[in-house]
Motif scaffolding. Structure first.
Motif, short mmCIF file in Angstrom:
data_model
loop_
_atom_site.label_atom_id
_atom_site.label_comp_id
_atom_site.label_asym_id
_atom_site.label_seq_id
_atom_site.Cartn_x
_atom_site.Cartn_y
_atom_site.Cartn_z
N ILE A 108 -8.52 1.34 18.97
CA ILE A 108 -8.89 1.00 17.60
C ILE A 108 -7.62 1.07 16.76
O ILE A 108 -6.96 2.11 16.70
CB ILE A 108 -9.96 1.96 17.04
N LYS A 109 -7.28 -0.05 16.18
CA LYS A 109 -6.11 -0.12 15.30
C LYS A 109 -6.57 -0.24 13.86
O LYS A 109 -7.49 -1.02 13.55
CB LYS A 109 -5.24 -1.33 15.66
N GLY A 110 -5.93 0.49 12.99
CA GLY A 110 -6.15 0.34 11.55
C GLY A 110 -4.82 0.15 10.86
O GLY A 110 -3.81 0.74 11.27
N TRP A 111 -4.79 -0.66 9.82
CA TRP A 111 -3.53 -0.89 9.11
C TRP A 111 -3.81 -1.27 7.67
O TRP A 111 -4.94 -1.56 7.27
CB TRP A 111 -2.69 -1.93 9.82
N HIS A 112 -2.73 -1.26 6.89
CA HIS A 112 -2.83 -1.60 5.47
C HIS A 112 -1.70 -2.56 5.14
O HIS A 112 -0.55 -2.35 5.52
CB HIS A 112 -2.72 -0.34 4.61
N ASP A 113 -2.07 -3.65 4.42
CA ASP A 113 -1.05 -4.58 3.97
C ASP A 113 -1.35 -5.00 2.54
O ASP A 113 -2.23 -4.41 1.88
CB ASP A 113 -0.95 -5.79 4.90
N ALA A 114 -0.66 -6.00 2.05
CA ALA A 114 -0.81 -6.41 0.66
C ALA A 114 -2.22 -6.87 0.33
O ALA A 114 -2.66 -6.81 -0.82
CB ALA A 114 0.19 -7.53 0.34
N SER A 115 -2.97 -7.32 1.33
CA SER A 115 -4.33 -7.81 1.07
C SER A 115 -5.38 -6.70 1.21
O SER A 115 -6.56 -6.95 0.99
CB SER A 115 -4.67 -8.96 2.02
N GLY A 116 -4.96 -5.49 1.62
CA GLY A 116 -5.91 -4.40 1.70
C GLY A 116 -5.94 -3.71 3.05
O GLY A 116 -4.94 -3.72 3.79
N LYS A 117 -7.09 -3.13 3.38
CA LYS A 117 -7.26 -2.34 4.59
C LYS A 117 -7.90 -3.19 5.70
O LYS A 117 -8.77 -4.01 5.42
CB LYS A 117 -8.14 -1.12 4.30
N HIS A 118 -7.48 -2.92 6.94
CA HIS A 118 -7.97 -3.71 8.06
C HIS A 118 -8.18 -2.81 9.28
O HIS A 118 -7.58 -1.73 9.39
CB HIS A 118 -6.98 -4.82 8.42
N GLU A 119 -9.00 -3.28 10.21
CA GLU A 119 -9.20 -2.60 11.48
C GLU A 119 -9.55 -3.63 12.54
O GLU A 119 -10.04 -4.73 12.23
CB GLU A 119 -10.32 -1.56 11.38
N GLN A 120 -9.28 -3.29 13.79
CA GLN A 120 -9.63 -4.17 14.90
C GLN A 120 -9.81 -3.33 16.15
O GLN A 120 -9.11 -2.33 16.35
CB GLN A 120 -8.55 -5.24 15.13
N VAL A 121 -10.77 -3.72 16.99
CA VAL A 121 -11.08 -3.00 18.22
C VAL A 121 -10.70 -3.87 19.40
O VAL A 121 -11.07 -5.05 19.47
CB VAL A 121 -12.58 -2.63 18.29
#
Length: 675
Positions: free
Chosen positions: A555-568
């Motif tokens: 499970i990856k989570g990250w933050h960029d200029a468009s907001g918060k994200h996650e992917q499995v």
């Protein structure tokens, strides 16, 4: 104290039982006497010392007779007996006959390696006074009320101590004694009951008795020999729940050098207050170290990870740093559900595995009192969301306050650490079903609850020093109660063939970092991190459970200029392996894996973005505890009108018939700020 426990009875017979317990099965004691200072702990070399580290299984969330919610439901197990149970002893549990004979017994199939009794510090002294006639205040009006009307007294004492729900619209509010509740102080502190005396001195003094016993039991059962078979930690629970919104923390100490009294919610009503006073008290003894572990964030109605300080102001870097320093771990799973992710139930969800043991409400009141004080679960209460918020806050403050590693534990209120199997689950009390006077008819616990989980620590040896340092560095993982062995490493230079190499672990440490650690800066701008995860199935699964693994996920989570994200990402195993359960017998069918390993490279890594990566190891489906009990009782849902009321939950389609046990590793972190 858990608001949801309203079916409480502290009849005098249970108090009498404290002095007439039947003997339990004997268990070997440590080969060295108690009282050996822990300062020698760091110099000791255990027989199983391993520089590449061993996995140790334990439970850091255990309640005994000294927790009000446990005691009033008939739990009379002492800390001493609780540790005996963790080491393998057979233990009688409530209910008991008039002669003190237990009507049920429990025993672990495999002893634990470590445990901590974490009784609620709140009301230690109040209950000691009200249940011990040697105290002059024993006949105070509140204590008479406590003994005569235990169910209502439980609610009253909790209203005073930890902040239960607003009950102004309920019949409970009609109780005259509710009107005598002390007012909250201007500093947020909660004055103790009148019989506690000026400044609560009488109750604080009485609290010394249970606290000393907790410390003594931990001292006696800590194996200081070179066998290092069992480790105890001195600990307790700080129990704040304003309006029933959970802010509870377990406090775990590194050694036997601990405060003379555990700081409680009444005097220190905010986590910041708790860390400050613990810092001050531990400064008096250089060998006193601690960490706090929040639990059941899923029941905090948005408060556990709300980044505002005790004054309601947004976090600054100092508060964020204090939280990261003092609170490196969070409990991702326990008796009252998982706090990993919200998701939705069933197929079609972005992450359908988030439906695992998901409670349908958002605070400790649950569906009691008609559910008026609670609502639907909220996303910000779950750790995956908190981790993403932490990345955002790090950009603003330079510090990530939510940089948590993961453990699980049981939160048992029977004094039975590690009792986490789905088979023959007796319930855990506390917020769940009580077995005060009799074994509950029907299911042994509320259908939404579970047997809880285990904490697993990768450490060089089984000593307080070694385990605590592993907890501090977050080289730990949590399970849903089974015992798979899981290792994970992350790095930019991990070889692609790592899973095929005999030196998986040594290479992982040499070319990467373990679970819970920070990735360094990438060696070149085009480099992407790799995650290597190895898992071995539980070698001794429950009856009716193959114990085989289905898959490993990242499970990856990250933050960029468009907001918060996650992917499995699935990285090993087979999600479509055809594994299933015969629902007429709970026999598992299909294939699975005794061992899995995968090396995965992040396909979308951006060195300018902060990210976290954790592994979820998922087992094949098996029957849930409630399904096993329904089948054993011969319940058929074909004709709902024929189902006894006490087994109605067997036909409640809101809850699954099967579970997929799992493990969650502590995240590996990447920050653009890392050197």
């Amino acid at each position: 104290m858990h608001t949801a426990s309203i079916r409480l009875a502290i009849a005098a017979s249970f108090l009498a039982l404290l002095g007439c317990r039947t003997s339990q099965d004997p268990i070997p004691q440590p080969t060295t006497p108690p009282g050996v200072p822990d300062v020698a702990d760091a110099q000791r070399v255990c027989n199983d010392h391993n520089p590449l580290k061993n996995p140790y299984f334990g439970d850091l969330h255990v309640h005994t007779v000294y927790s009000l919610d446990a005691n009033t439901q008939g739990t009379i197990i002492s800390p001493d007996e609780s540790y005996r149970f963790a080491k393998g002893a057979r233990l009688g549990i409530q209910p008991y006959t008039e002669d003190g004979e237990p009507l049920r017994y429990a025993q672990l199939s495999r002893p634990l390696d470590f445990a901590a009794v974490t009784d609620h510090a709140e009301l230690f002294g109040e209950v000691e006074i009200c249940t011990n006639p040697d105290y002059l205040q024993y006949n105070a009006p509140e204590c008479v009320f406590y003994r005569q009307s235990p169910e209502n007294a439980f609610l009253f004492f909790n209203l005073v101590a930890v902040g239960l729900p607003d009950l102004s619209q309920t019949p409970v509010a009609a109780l005259p004694i509710i009107n005598s509740l002390p007012l909250i102080g201007a500093d947020g502190s909660v004055p103790r009951l009148p019989y506690c005396g000026l400044g609560g001195a009488q109750c604080l003094d009485a609290a010394q008795t249970p606290w000393n016993d907790i410390r003594h039991a931990a001292d006696v059962h800590y194996d200081r020999s070179n066998d290092c078979q069992f480790t105890t930690f001195v600990g307790y629970e700080w129990t704040g729940a304003p309006l029933s919104n959970n802010l509870h923390r377990n406090v775990i100490f590194k050694s036997d050098q601990v405060p003379e009294l555990p700081p409680a919610f009444q005097e220190y009503p905010e986590p910041e207050n708790l860390w400050t006073v613990l810092d001050e008290l531990c400064q008096l003894d250089k060998d006193c170290e601690y960490l706090t572990i929040p639990h059941n964030s899923n029941l905090s109605a948005g408060l556990m990870f709300d980044p505002v300080d005790k004054d309601g102001d947004p976090y600054d870097s100092a508060v964020a740093e204090a939280r990261q320093r003092n609170e490196p771990l969070a409990e991702i799973y326990q008796h009252k559900g998982q706090s990993e992710c919200l998701g939705t139930r069933g197929p079609g969800a972005e992450d359908e595995l988030c439906g695992f043991e998901l409670l349908p409400y958002n605070n400790l009141t649950g569906d009691r009192f008609g559910g008026f004080n609670t609502g639907e679960p909220v996303e910000q209460d779950f750790l995956r969301e908190a981790l993403k918020d932490g990345l955002r806050l790090e950009l603003e403050l330079g510090v990530n306050p939510f940089k948590y590693g993961f453990i699980s534990s049981s939160d048992t209120h029977l004094g039975t650490p590690g009792l986490t199997t789905e088979d023959n689950f007796p319930g855990h009390g506390g917020a769940g079903a009580a077995a005060t006077d009799e074994v509950p008819p029907g299911l042994t616990d509320l259908v939404e609850y579970s047997p809880g989980g285990l904490a697993v620590v990768w450490a060089e040896q089984n000593t307080r020093t070694s385990l605590f340092e592993a907890l501090r560095r977050k080289e730990v993982y949590g399970t849903s109660g089974t015992r798979p062995v899981v290792r994970s490493f992350g790095g930019f230079d991990l070889p692609d063939d790592l899973c095929a190499r005999e030196d998986f672990v040594a290479t992982g440490y040499q070319h990467g970092v373990p679970m819970g650690a920070d990735l360094p800066a990438p060696p070149i701008s085009s480099a992407a991190p790799k995650m290597a995860v190895w898992a071995m199935a539980d070698p001794q699964p429950d009856p009716q459970d193959s114990g085989l693994l289905q898959r490993i996920q990242i499970i990856k989570g990250w933050h960029d200029a468009s907001g918060k994200h996650e992917q499995v990402f699935d990285i090993a195993g087979d999600a479509n392996n055809g594994a299933a359960v015969d629902m007429t017998s709970c026999s598992p069918t299909g294939t699975g894996f005794a061992e899995l390993c995968g090396v995965w490279e992040d396909p979308a890594f951006d060195p300018a973005q902060g990210a976290f990566y954790y592994a979820r190891v998922v087992e094949n489906p098996s029957c849930r505890w409630s399904t096993r009990q329904c089948l054993k009782a011969g319940i058929s849902c074909a004709d709902p009108s024929a189902v006894p009321e006490e087994f109605a939950a067997c036909c409640d389609n809101s809850y699954p018939r099967t579970v997929q046990e799992r493990a969650w590793t502590s995240p590996i972190w990447y920050s653009p700020q890392n050197p």
